[in-house]
Motif scaffolding. Structure first.
Motif, mmCIF file in Angstrom:
data_model
loop_
_atom_site.group_PDB
_atom_site.id
_atom_site.type_symbol
_atom_site.label_atom_id
_atom_site.label_comp_id
_atom_site.label_asym_id
_atom_site.label_seq_id
_atom_site.Cartn_x
_atom_site.Cartn_y
_atom_site.Cartn_z
ATOM 1 N N TYR A 1 -0.968 50.794 -23.938
ATOM 2 C CA TYR A 1 -0.821 49.790 -22.881
ATOM 3 C C TYR A 1 0.189 50.266 -21.837
ATOM 4 O O TYR A 1 1.277 50.712 -22.176
ATOM 5 C CB TYR A 1 -0.352 48.464 -23.491
ATOM 6 N N GLY A 2 -0.144 50.139 -20.568
ATOM 7 C CA GLY A 2 0.792 50.431 -19.490
ATOM 8 C C GLY A 2 1.353 51.834 -19.527
ATOM 9 O O GLY A 2 0.655 52.799 -19.796
ATOM 10 N N LYS A 3 2.672 51.890 -19.271
ATOM 11 C CA LYS A 3 3.361 53.183 -19.306
ATOM 12 C C LYS A 3 4.641 53.039 -20.114
ATOM 13 O O LYS A 3 5.025 51.939 -20.492
ATOM 14 C CB LYS A 3 3.654 53.654 -17.879
ATOM 15 N N GLU A 4 5.309 54.123 -20.389
ATOM 16 C CA GLU A 4 6.541 54.151 -21.179
ATOM 17 C C GLU A 4 7.522 53.097 -20.665
ATOM 18 O O GLU A 4 7.802 53.015 -19.474
ATOM 19 C CB GLU A 4 7.185 55.533 -21.090
ATOM 20 N N GLY A 5 8.007 52.239 -21.591
ATOM 21 C CA GLY A 5 9.020 51.247 -21.243
ATOM 22 C C GLY A 5 8.488 49.932 -20.714
ATOM 23 O O GLY A 5 9.259 49.002 -20.462
ATOM 24 N N ASP A 6 7.164 49.799 -20.521
ATOM 25 C CA ASP A 6 6.601 48.533 -20.038
ATOM 26 C C ASP A 6 6.822 47.419 -21.048
ATOM 27 O O ASP A 6 7.033 47.657 -22.243
ATOM 28 C CB ASP A 6 5.105 48.665 -19.765
ATOM 29 N N ILE A 7 6.737 46.170 -20.568
ATOM 30 C CA ILE A 7 6.898 44.998 -21.424
ATOM 31 C C ILE A 7 5.566 44.244 -21.468
ATOM 32 O O ILE A 7 4.990 43.927 -20.431
ATOM 33 C CB ILE A 7 8.006 44.080 -20.895
ATOM 34 N N LEU A 8 5.096 43.966 -22.677
ATOM 35 C CA LEU A 8 3.875 43.205 -22.888
ATOM 36 C C LEU A 8 4.285 41.812 -23.350
ATOM 37 O O LEU A 8 4.849 41.657 -24.426
ATOM 38 C CB LEU A 8 2.986 43.880 -23.935
ATOM 39 N N LYS A 9 4.029 40.792 -22.512
ATOM 40 C CA LYS A 9 4.367 39.407 -22.860
ATOM 41 C C LYS A 9 3.117 38.731 -23.393
ATOM 42 O O LYS A 9 2.098 38.662 -22.712
ATOM 43 C CB LYS A 9 4.896 38.665 -21.639
ATOM 44 N N LEU A 10 3.200 38.228 -24.632
ATOM 45 C CA LEU A 10 2.047 37.594 -25.261
ATOM 46 C C LEU A 10 1.863 36.175 -24.755
ATOM 47 O O LEU A 10 2.834 35.443 -24.553
ATOM 48 C CB LEU A 10 2.219 37.583 -26.778
ATOM 49 N N ASP A 11 0.615 35.760 -24.548
ATOM 50 C CA ASP A 11 0.287 34.398 -24.128
ATOM 51 C C ASP A 11 -0.013 33.506 -25.326
ATOM 52 O O ASP A 11 0.035 32.290 -25.223
ATOM 53 C CB ASP A 11 -0.933 34.394 -23.215
ATOM 54 N N ILE A 12 -0.357 34.115 -26.454
ATOM 55 C CA ILE A 12 -0.718 33.370 -27.655
ATOM 56 C C ILE A 12 0.300 33.694 -28.736
ATOM 57 O O ILE A 12 0.640 34.845 -28.959
ATOM 58 C CB ILE A 12 -2.130 33.754 -28.131
ATOM 59 N N ASP A 13 0.783 32.659 -29.412
ATOM 60 C CA ASP A 13 1.776 32.842 -30.463
ATOM 61 C C ASP A 13 1.083 33.196 -31.779
ATOM 62 O O ASP A 13 0.377 32.372 -32.359
ATOM 63 C CB ASP A 13 2.592 31.562 -30.637
ATOM 64 N N VAL A 14 1.264 34.416 -32.220
ATOM 65 C CA VAL A 14 0.605 34.887 -33.435
ATOM 66 C C VAL A 14 1.150 34.230 -34.696
ATOM 67 O O VAL A 14 0.538 34.321 -35.750
ATOM 68 C CB VAL A 14 0.676 36.424 -33.567
ATOM 69 N N THR A 15 2.296 33.571 -34.615
ATOM 70 C CA THR A 15 2.856 32.913 -35.800
ATOM 71 C C THR A 15 2.258 31.530 -36.027
ATOM 72 O O THR A 15 2.372 30.987 -37.121
ATOM 73 C CB THR A 15 4.388 32.786 -35.687
ATOM 74 N N THR A 16 1.607 30.939 -35.010
ATOM 75 C CA THR A 16 1.049 29.598 -35.167
ATOM 76 C C THR A 16 -0.425 29.487 -34.809
ATOM 77 O O THR A 16 -1.059 28.501 -35.129
ATOM 78 C CB THR A 16 1.820 28.587 -34.282
ATOM 79 N N HIS A 17 -0.999 30.468 -34.135
ATOM 80 C CA HIS A 17 -2.396 30.378 -33.712
ATOM 81 C C HIS A 17 -3.329 30.505 -34.915
ATOM 82 O O HIS A 17 -3.145 31.380 -35.758
ATOM 83 C CB HIS A 17 -2.704 31.472 -32.683
ATOM 84 N N PRO A 18 -4.347 29.641 -35.002
ATOM 85 C CA PRO A 18 -5.267 29.654 -36.147
ATOM 86 C C PRO A 18 -5.985 30.982 -36.370
ATOM 87 O O PRO A 18 -6.362 31.288 -37.495
ATOM 88 C CB PRO A 18 -6.287 28.568 -35.801
ATOM 89 N N ALA A 19 -6.170 31.782 -35.334
ATOM 90 C CA ALA A 19 -6.849 33.067 -35.511
ATOM 91 C C ALA A 19 -6.064 33.983 -36.444
ATOM 92 O O ALA A 19 -6.642 34.814 -37.130
ATOM 93 C CB ALA A 19 -7.044 33.746 -34.154
ATOM 94 N N TRP A 20 -4.747 33.858 -36.475
ATOM 95 C CA TRP A 20 -3.913 34.706 -37.329
ATOM 96 C C TRP A 20 -3.442 33.992 -38.588
ATOM 97 O O TRP A 20 -3.186 34.627 -39.587
ATOM 98 C CB TRP A 20 -2.690 35.201 -36.556
ATOM 99 N N THR A 21 -3.324 32.675 -38.548
ATOM 100 C CA THR A 21 -2.776 31.946 -39.692
ATOM 101 C C THR A 21 -3.848 31.445 -40.636
ATOM 102 O O THR A 21 -3.548 30.931 -41.700
ATOM 103 C CB THR A 21 -1.946 30.738 -39.214
ATOM 104 N N GLY A 22 -5.107 31.537 -40.243
ATOM 105 C CA GLY A 22 -6.181 31.024 -41.083
ATOM 106 C C GLY A 22 -6.650 29.668 -40.614
ATOM 107 O O GLY A 22 -7.751 29.250 -40.918
ATOM 108 N N GLY A 23 -5.810 28.961 -39.904
ATOM 109 C CA GLY A 23 -6.172 27.692 -39.280
ATOM 110 C C GLY A 23 -6.711 26.649 -40.221
ATOM 111 O O GLY A 23 -6.660 26.782 -41.438
ATOM 112 N N ALA A 24 -7.217 25.617 -39.639
ATOM 113 C CA ALA A 24 -7.723 24.484 -40.404
ATOM 114 C C ALA A 24 -9.052 24.814 -41.072
ATOM 115 O O ALA A 24 -9.388 24.241 -42.097
ATOM 116 C CB ALA A 24 -7.872 23.276 -39.481
ATOM 117 N N GLY A 25 -9.820 25.699 -40.473
ATOM 118 C CA GLY A 25 -11.078 26.110 -41.084
ATOM 119 C C GLY A 25 -12.194 25.098 -40.950
ATOM 120 O O GLY A 25 -13.209 25.205 -41.610
ATOM 121 N N HIS A 26 -12.023 24.098 -40.112
ATOM 122 C CA HIS A 26 -13.092 23.132 -39.898
ATOM 123 C C HIS A 26 -13.190 22.804 -38.416
ATOM 124 O O HIS A 26 -12.269 22.980 -37.656
ATOM 125 C CB HIS A 26 -12.864 21.870 -40.718
#
Length: 73
Positions: free
Chosen positions: A28-53
Motif C-alpha cells: 500500500y502507498g509508499k514507505e512511511g504512509d499511514i493507512l487509516k481504517l474505516d471499519i473497526d476490525v475488533t467489533t465488525h461482524p465480518a471479523w468477530t463472527g457477528g450475529a449470524g442471522h
C-alpha cells in the motif's frame, strides 16, 4: 525469479478506528504512509463472527419472501 515484476514491499503505519496504531509491511502507498481504517476490525461482524442471522429491518426480508414465494420450493 524475474526482475522488476514484483510490487514495492515496504513499512507503513496502520491506524485503527479506536486510535490504536501498528506498523506492518505492505504494498500500500509508499514507505512511511499511514493507512487509516474505516471499519473497526475488533467489533465488525465480518471479523468477530457477528450475529449470524438476518435482521428484518422495515419488513425488507418479509417483502422479498412474499414477492418470490413459490419460486424456490
Amino acid at each position: 525469479m524475474k526482475k522488476d515484476i514484483h510490487p514495492d514491499y515496504h513499512k507503513i503505519k496502520v491506524v485503527m478506528t479506536n486510535g490504536e496504531e501498528f506498523e506492518t509491511r505492505s504494498t500500500y502507498g509508499k514507505e512511511g504512509d499511514i493507512l487509516k481504517l474505516d471499519i473497526d476490525v475488533t467489533t465488525h461482524p465480518a471479523w468477530t463472527g457477528g450475529a449470524g442471522h438476518l435482521v428484518d429491518r422495515g419488513g425488507r426480508v418479509s417483502r422479498f419472501k412474499e414477492k418470490f414465494k413459490g419460486m424456490l420450493s
